[in-house]
Design a protein around this motif. Sequence first.
Motif, mmCIF file in Angstrom:
data_model
loop_
_atom_site.group_PDB
_atom_site.id
_atom_site.type_symbol
_atom_site.label_atom_id
_atom_site.label_comp_id
_atom_site.label_asym_id
_atom_site.label_seq_id
_atom_site.Cartn_x
_atom_site.Cartn_y
_atom_site.Cartn_z
ATOM 1 N N GLY A 118 0.968 -1.168 -0.125
ATOM 2 C CA GLY A 118 0.020 -0.089 0.129
ATOM 3 C C GLY A 118 0.622 1.420 -0.027
ATOM 4 N N GLY A 119 1.895 1.243 -0.379
ATOM 5 C CA GLY A 119 2.982 2.430 -0.552
ATOM 6 C C GLY A 119 3.448 2.895 0.821
ATOM 7 N N LYS A 120 3.092 2.143 1.739
ATOM 8 C CA LYS A 120 3.271 2.312 3.387
ATOM 9 C C LYS A 120 4.669 2.262 3.725
ATOM 10 C CE LYS A 120 -1.149 1.424 4.979
ATOM 11 N NZ LYS A 120 -2.109 0.884 5.985
ATOM 12 N N LYS A 121 5.415 2.698 4.457
ATOM 13 C CA LYS A 121 6.845 2.732 5.056
ATOM 14 C C LYS A 121 6.953 1.417 5.627
ATOM 15 C CE LYS A 121 7.679 7.631 5.748
ATOM 16 N NZ LYS A 121 8.021 8.726 6.919
ATOM 17 N N ILE A 122 7.809 0.610 4.824
ATOM 18 C CA ILE A 122 8.080 -0.873 5.256
ATOM 19 C C ILE A 122 9.208 -0.928 6.575
ATOM 20 C CG2 ILE A 122 8.949 -2.992 4.862
ATOM 21 C CD1 ILE A 122 8.025 -2.320 1.832
ATOM 22 N N LEU A 123 8.855 -1.439 7.552
ATOM 23 C CA LEU A 123 9.802 -1.774 8.744
ATOM 24 C C LEU A 123 10.141 -3.253 8.691
ATOM 25 C CD1 LEU A 123 7.977 0.151 11.581
ATOM 26 C CD2 LEU A 123 9.289 0.947 9.980
ATOM 27 N N PHE A 151 4.798 -3.771 9.241
ATOM 28 C CA PHE A 151 6.004 -4.691 9.392
ATOM 29 C C PHE A 151 6.242 -5.922 8.754
ATOM 30 C CE2 PHE A 151 4.044 -2.118 13.174
ATOM 31 C CZ PHE A 151 5.156 -1.937 13.958
ATOM 32 N N VAL A 152 7.318 -5.998 8.042
ATOM 33 C CA VAL A 152 7.401 -7.119 7.014
ATOM 34 C C VAL A 152 8.512 -8.196 7.755
ATOM 35 C CG1 VAL A 152 8.160 -7.850 5.135
ATOM 36 C CG2 VAL A 152 6.632 -5.766 5.167
ATOM 37 N N ASN A 173 17.732 -8.454 -1.624
ATOM 38 C CA ASN A 173 18.173 -7.026 -1.920
ATOM 39 C C ASN A 173 17.161 -6.240 -2.426
ATOM 40 O OD1 ASN A 173 20.008 -5.078 -2.877
ATOM 41 N ND2 ASN A 173 20.449 -5.963 -4.951
ATOM 42 N N LEU A 174 16.185 -6.653 -2.997
ATOM 43 C CA LEU A 174 14.963 -5.967 -3.345
ATOM 44 C C LEU A 174 14.355 -5.441 -2.098
ATOM 45 C CD1 LEU A 174 13.736 -7.764 -6.456
ATOM 46 C CD2 LEU A 174 15.295 -5.519 -6.523
ATOM 47 N N TYR A 175 13.929 -6.237 -1.101
ATOM 48 C CA TYR A 175 13.044 -6.002 0.144
ATOM 49 C C TYR A 175 13.906 -4.831 0.786
ATOM 50 C CZ TYR A 175 9.086 -8.843 0.010
ATOM 51 O OH TYR A 175 7.763 -9.492 -0.267
ATOM 52 N N LEU A 176 15.311 -5.034 1.091
ATOM 53 C CA LEU A 176 16.142 -4.075 1.718
ATOM 54 C C LEU A 176 16.126 -2.832 1.076
ATOM 55 C CD1 LEU A 176 19.342 -6.440 2.653
ATOM 56 C CD2 LEU A 176 17.401 -5.414 4.169
ATOM 57 N N ARG A 177 16.044 -2.669 -0.178
ATOM 58 C CA ARG A 177 16.214 -1.371 -0.899
ATOM 59 C C ARG A 177 14.676 -0.647 -0.565
ATOM 60 N NH1 ARG A 177 21.419 -0.083 -2.030
ATOM 61 N NH2 ARG A 177 22.327 -2.128 -2.856
ATOM 62 N N ALA A 178 13.768 -1.485 -0.789
ATOM 63 C CA ALA A 178 12.328 -0.940 -0.619
ATOM 64 C C ALA A 178 11.928 -0.616 0.759
ATOM 65 C CB ALA A 178 11.120 -2.211 -1.096
ATOM 66 N N SER A 179 12.594 -0.877 1.711
ATOM 67 C CA SER A 179 12.287 -0.481 3.173
ATOM 68 C C SER A 179 12.782 0.386 3.610
ATOM 69 C CB SER A 179 12.673 -1.838 3.892
ATOM 70 O OG SER A 179 12.025 -3.109 3.683
ATOM 71 N N TYR A 180 12.325 0.895 4.762
ATOM 72 C CA TYR A 180 12.437 2.406 5.251
ATOM 73 C C TYR A 180 13.437 2.041 6.556
ATOM 74 C CZ TYR A 180 11.592 7.055 7.219
ATOM 75 O OH TYR A 180 11.605 8.484 7.800
ATOM 76 N N LEU A 181 13.087 1.025 7.437
ATOM 77 C CA LEU A 181 14.130 0.845 8.368
ATOM 78 C C LEU A 181 14.257 -0.690 8.607
ATOM 79 C CD1 LEU A 181 12.512 2.897 11.281
ATOM 80 C CD2 LEU A 181 14.482 3.343 10.240
ATOM 81 N N LEU A 182 15.109 -1.029 9.249
ATOM 82 C CA LEU A 182 15.428 -2.623 9.635
ATOM 83 C C LEU A 182 15.305 -2.567 11.059
ATOM 84 C CD1 LEU A 182 16.574 -5.331 8.791
ATOM 85 C CD2 LEU A 182 18.907 -4.785 10.051
ATOM 86 N N LEU A 183 14.452 -3.579 11.595
ATOM 87 C CA LEU A 183 14.388 -3.928 12.676
ATOM 88 C C LEU A 183 15.161 -4.955 13.179
ATOM 89 C CD1 LEU A 183 10.195 -3.522 13.010
ATOM 90 C CD2 LEU A 183 12.141 -1.580 13.131
ATOM 91 N N PHE A 184 15.872 -4.710 14.384
ATOM 92 C CA PHE A 184 17.044 -5.992 14.511
ATOM 93 C C PHE A 184 16.731 -6.209 16.199
ATOM 94 C CE2 PHE A 184 21.014 -8.042 15.085
ATOM 95 C CZ PHE A 184 20.974 -8.678 14.148
ATOM 96 N N PRO A 185 15.875 -6.860 16.804
ATOM 97 C CA PRO A 185 15.557 -6.831 17.870
ATOM 98 C C PRO A 185 16.032 -8.113 18.595
ATOM 99 C CG PRO A 185 13.606 -7.848 16.910
ATOM 100 C CD PRO A 185 14.637 -7.395 15.931
ATOM 101 N N SER A 186 17.291 -8.617 18.264
ATOM 102 C CA SER A 186 18.161 -9.630 18.868
ATOM 103 C C SER A 186 18.234 -9.538 20.181
ATOM 104 C CB SER A 186 19.288 -10.034 18.097
ATOM 105 O OG SER A 186 19.129 -10.530 16.757
ATOM 106 N N LEU A 187 18.257 -10.304 21.304
ATOM 107 C CA LEU A 187 18.387 -10.145 22.595
ATOM 108 C C LEU A 187 19.386 -10.471 23.330
ATOM 109 C CD1 LEU A 187 14.746 -11.760 23.220
ATOM 110 C CD2 LEU A 187 15.296 -9.270 23.383
#
Length: 647
Positions: free
Chosen positions: A196-201, A229-230, A263-277
Amino acid sequence: MAKILHISKYYYPYYGGIEDIAQTIVEQLKPYHTQKVICFNDKNVATTDIVDGVEVVRVATIGTLFSQPIPRNYTSTLKKILDEFRPDYIHLHLPNPVVTLSLLNLGWGSAKLYLHWHADILGQKFLYFFYKPYEKRLLLRADKVIATSRIYMEHSEVIKNFSYKSVVVPNVVKESKFALCDNDRDEIEKIRQRFGGKKILFFVGRHVAYKGIEYIIDCDKLVDEDCVFVVAGGGPLTSKLKAKSLGSNRIHFVGRLSDRELNLYLRASYLLLFPSLNRSEAFGIALAEALYCGLPAVSFDIEGSGVQWVNCNDYSGIVVENSNTEAFAKAIDKLLKDTEERDRMSLNAHKWVAEQFVADKAFGELYTIYNLPPKPTADRVNASIVLYKNDFEKVKVLVQTLRKSPIVNKIYLVDNSPVIDKRYGELEATYIFNDKNIGYGRGHNIAMRQTLTDRDAAYHIVMNADISFDPSIINNMVEYMDEHPDVGMLMPKVFYPNNKIQYLCRLLPTPLDLFGRRFLPKKVMKKRIYRLEMRYTDYNKIIEVPQLSGSFMLINTAILEKSGIFDERYFMYLEDVDLTRRVSKYAKTIFYPAVHIVHEHHRGSYSSIHLLFRHISSAIKYFCKWGFFLDPDRDAINSITLKNTLQ
């Protein structure tokens, strides 16, 4: 060209962080060395194929238990490769318990062993209790430990004690993997429109507990800005995570992605979420890849993990308190609202990774350890001292004495005591605590093996902790060996503290010499001991001697490479006789009375029944190796020595 055997859990086309790094290393070394790979197959079938010109042997597996593949015929396959390929180096990616046990069982001959330490084993604590001693044995025998970050190395309870043999080779981003083709811009836009053209996390990784994916799902209710959130990847928790996200129209699971799709998903996204603990996430190659693509990251602070190094807070992304869902959501909202800040971090992210985590910049240490090292620096000397419940102040004085010699390079203190003494870590020496008594020869081998691997000294001194000497003797002995390149080992004159001489120049012993000396009356053995200890010499002449004492040995490292280090079958006693004998095959072993040391010789086997049995055990091992009564070499060597010294 050297021959390198790479041992990985799996290998390309199987996707995983370790597998990706293993393939990258093989690719980088391919122009310079001959290589082979052995790994597990993810199927119950053994195969051999070629990947980019390198042979890959995949061992059949019948399943997985506690994340460990269960192979068929792994040890026999590995043995065949070791016998036929005869590698100069073995590059083992850890953790991998099955391979550790197989390698310890088989041995690896003269090959140098490099352990690529991707992570400590933090789970399966009950099983790890039984595996830990074997892991320690492998670390002690290894020539190098390759850590993925200095932060992780310094915080790892397992490898921090091996920093003296460790190098840092960070995981790297394969730049070719993230190149863009002409029509990729259209594909990237299609991905954005799909949501939907929304910012992808975006999140990518295995769906396991330490990845913290549930925190992403919890953030769905806390993030105010319009976004989606993808979640890419898969794993044992996928079904559970999907069930938890039911009812949300913002969370989307897209499954495993190919390299191109990633590669395509990383380029299409707005932020990376990296919640490793936790430190099970030792580095975060997926994090580095996203940053390389200009994708800022929000991550948790993980003490002692390389993630702290990869994602720089307020530069390439935002780092928040570990397990704090609200702080994680606020960081996301902040960057969703502030596009200028996000764009600033995007530029920084790519620049940071391009400077630190691509092969050309990050693999300097890797290239160094796999290329022919320079010749050992002339006249530099390393020394090793094995400790066991020693007087700290006396050892401190000994280290200070060594440091007064300008040619002493590294000093290794190898502690076999049951309890660590942290004061040794404050001395100007490399302190290695073994937490158990591994034996005299094996303790020195830790240091000698490192000297041979680093090639940073022309000579190595093996010495006891209960000695004293003037520091000038080291320069004197080295000068003599420099002037006599045919000399492989040198021993000074040795006195007791009461100034009586210790008769340590000896012929090669027979069983009667050793057992009679200990158990028969002195009158019976007097003449034989006189001859054995070469007392007929005046101990004032430089002479070639077939047996030198391990209380102080100056050894030419070039000769040591040929003869080998101490035979670790001897826990204590006769390891020095065995080593002198092997060195003498390549160079002279010389008694050098121009200098002297003082040795507080305690003769432990005369006062301790335990040490007496150790002495007897070593004697039996020695004679089983060289011959009890039939030892022609011994007879010939002793005969020549007597002839030369009785003249």
